[in-house]
Design a protein around this motif. Sequence first.
Motif, mmCIF file in Angstrom:
data_model
loop_
_atom_site.group_PDB
_atom_site.id
_atom_site.type_symbol
_atom_site.label_atom_id
_atom_site.label_comp_id
_atom_site.label_asym_id
_atom_site.label_seq_id
_atom_site.Cartn_x
_atom_site.Cartn_y
_atom_site.Cartn_z
ATOM 1 N N GLN B 89 0.782 -1.063 -0.049
ATOM 2 C CA GLN B 89 -0.054 -0.109 0.085
ATOM 3 C C GLN B 89 0.812 1.358 0.162
ATOM 4 O OE1 GLN B 89 -1.730 -2.495 2.510
ATOM 5 N NE2 GLN B 89 -2.129 -2.949 0.401
ATOM 6 N N ALA B 90 2.101 1.117 0.305
ATOM 7 C CA ALA B 90 2.985 2.373 0.380
ATOM 8 C C ALA B 90 3.169 3.003 -0.987
ATOM 9 C CB ALA B 90 4.198 1.904 0.858
ATOM 10 N N THR B 91 3.047 4.401 -1.102
ATOM 11 C CA THR B 91 3.449 5.002 -2.359
ATOM 12 C C THR B 91 5.093 5.039 -2.552
ATOM 13 O OG1 THR B 91 3.741 7.324 -0.938
ATOM 14 C CG2 THR B 91 1.467 6.826 -1.658
ATOM 15 N N PRO B 92 5.389 5.363 -3.866
ATOM 16 C CA PRO B 92 6.662 5.304 -4.042
ATOM 17 C C PRO B 92 7.792 6.227 -3.443
ATOM 18 C CG PRO B 92 5.377 5.228 -6.240
ATOM 19 C CD PRO B 92 4.397 5.450 -5.080
ATOM 20 N N GLU B 93 7.090 7.565 -3.025
ATOM 21 C CA GLU B 93 7.441 8.252 -2.184
ATOM 22 C C GLU B 93 7.815 7.877 -0.663
ATOM 23 O OE1 GLU B 93 9.065 11.089 -2.625
ATOM 24 O OE2 GLU B 93 9.509 11.756 -0.632
ATOM 25 N N GLN B 94 6.657 6.960 -0.293
ATOM 26 C CA GLN B 94 6.853 6.465 1.368
ATOM 27 C C GLN B 94 7.882 5.302 1.184
ATOM 28 O OE1 GLN B 94 2.619 5.386 1.740
ATOM 29 N NE2 GLN B 94 2.286 6.888 3.167
ATOM 30 N N ARG B 95 7.887 4.656 -0.002
ATOM 31 C CA ARG B 95 9.006 3.479 -0.111
ATOM 32 C C ARG B 95 10.338 3.962 -0.103
ATOM 33 N NH1 ARG B 95 6.590 -0.954 -4.648
ATOM 34 N NH2 ARG B 95 4.628 -1.462 -3.328
ATOM 35 N N GLN B 100 15.132 4.806 3.164
ATOM 36 C CA GLN B 100 16.089 5.554 3.413
ATOM 37 C C GLN B 100 16.492 5.430 4.882
ATOM 38 O OE1 GLN B 100 18.474 7.268 1.577
ATOM 39 N NE2 GLN B 100 19.455 7.475 3.558
ATOM 40 N N GLU B 101 15.271 5.602 5.621
ATOM 41 C CA GLU B 101 15.485 5.638 7.235
ATOM 42 C C GLU B 101 15.990 4.220 7.791
ATOM 43 O OE1 GLU B 101 15.394 7.947 9.265
ATOM 44 O OE2 GLU B 101 14.457 9.523 7.751
ATOM 45 N N GLY B 194 3.712 7.240 10.046
ATOM 46 C CA GLY B 194 4.184 7.226 11.576
ATOM 47 C C GLY B 194 5.198 6.535 11.685
ATOM 48 N N LEU B 195 5.219 5.446 10.793
ATOM 49 C CA LEU B 195 6.657 4.376 11.038
ATOM 50 C C LEU B 195 7.702 5.368 10.443
ATOM 51 C CD1 LEU B 195 8.067 1.910 11.507
ATOM 52 C CD2 LEU B 195 7.446 1.042 9.172
ATOM 53 N N ILE B 196 7.558 6.084 9.298
ATOM 54 C CA ILE B 196 8.851 6.813 8.821
ATOM 55 C C ILE B 196 9.203 7.593 9.962
ATOM 56 C CG2 ILE B 196 9.426 8.436 7.236
ATOM 57 C CD1 ILE B 196 7.335 7.085 5.307
ATOM 58 N N GLN B 197 8.408 8.405 10.530
ATOM 59 C CA GLN B 197 8.726 9.444 11.638
ATOM 60 C C GLN B 197 9.272 8.742 12.813
ATOM 61 O OE1 GLN B 197 5.369 11.695 12.942
ATOM 62 N NE2 GLN B 197 6.714 12.988 14.405
#
Lengths: 246, 217
Positions: B89-95, B100-101, B194-197
């Motif tokens: 479900q993640a967008t390319p930007e989220q991926r 990166q993180e 939220g996970l990215i953050q």
Amino acid sequence: MNKRTHAIAAIAACVAMSGCATSQPSNPKDPWEGFNRAMFQINDALDTVVIRPAAVVYDNVLPSPVKTGVGNFFSNLGDLGNAANNLLQGKPQAALNDLVRFAFNSTWGLLGVLDVASEAGLPKHNEDFGQTLAVWGVGDGPYLVLPLFGGHNLRDTAALPVDYYSDPTTYVEGDAAKYSFKAAEIVVKRAELLPADRATEGQIIDKYAQMRDVYFQRREYQIYDGNPPIKYEDFDGNGASNGGTH
Amino acid sequence: MKQTMMWRWLAACLALLALTWGAALRAEPKAPDVLVKEISDEVIEQLKQHPIKTDADMNEWLAYVEQRVLPHFDFERMTMLAVGQPWRQATPEQRKRLTQEFKTLLVRTYANALREYRDEKLEFKPLRMAPGDKTVRVSSMVIRPGSEPIAIDYVMELKNDGWKVFDVVVAGVSLVTSYRSTFGQEIQAKGIDGLIQTLAEKNARGETMPADTAKQG
């Protein structure tokens, strides 16, 4: 409120909070997550206050060769249990390997302080009764965090007494001596985990969940003697870009 | 007229050269076990000469690792395996940001682990691989006196530019998939952003060395 009611309130709050946080278990093998989390916090506090500091002192004070010798000594006692479990799992060759290790290291290795057997090409194994039960086909059951003993599935929990009574230090004469041995063994084993602690410090989102999942993977690996069947799924929704991965 | 002919001839030559070169590279990527062994040896040699003691050493090491080690890892695939189902479900930007993180987190863990290196010996088991295999497991053993050897397996996939590591399994525990339920929990509570953050916060806090490692060594 006196101190005791404070403590009880704190524990109750822990249980209540973890109960709320886990209305949906995040792992199907962990249906008792609320209780487990509360118990984990108690164990973790004990580790932070008592066991880890003792391990850090042991690790910093003693020179490396001494630590190696002490580690070898306990490791050597464990080889008897390894031999018995390998035999029960139908691996007589591995069992013989462990017995010869014990014989070698207890004599030429000066009561196990030197691991001459490894240098002679007899590898160290790692077996316990929980693995034996798994090999016999006993299912694993839910995950349960025990006070002091930490997280195990039900099968491994049931196997713990057998491991306890097959540990030679259990038969040391005199309670003081026996429990000193047991305590020393805990500190020595904890000290071996310090590097892993330091490597992951500050990077774990949820220590409870991470340690539980590490336990599941590690057990699978031990039961299969280092060759667990591992599949890597593809969540890309586009198999072509990740072809040949299964 | 003559000059154009010559240029064309030269261009054709160059194109041919590039083609054969490319083919040679594609036909013989470095064998996965050889690759892992070479890099491990190089890292251990580097560690002996430049042990990590201060924050400055650590930064130098991170730069070194970025340049010499990381190109052999497939971080996008590692992140996909760590995230599991929600990756779909993640967008390319989220991926991209997740990768990166997670990469930063893994590299930090790796560098911290390197700090713990004393003088353990590294042994490699013979590679079991059939011709045409695109996925292999390179198995190594860290031999420490006084304790059970630790197995470190590198799971690798053959890509266009050589073999890439997409999982590291230490003593049976995957550095990648063992994150899955923690990540899943975080996504369930706060969503992918939220996970990215959360990861970004952990990484920002991990920029200095943990206090009680300073006296080690």
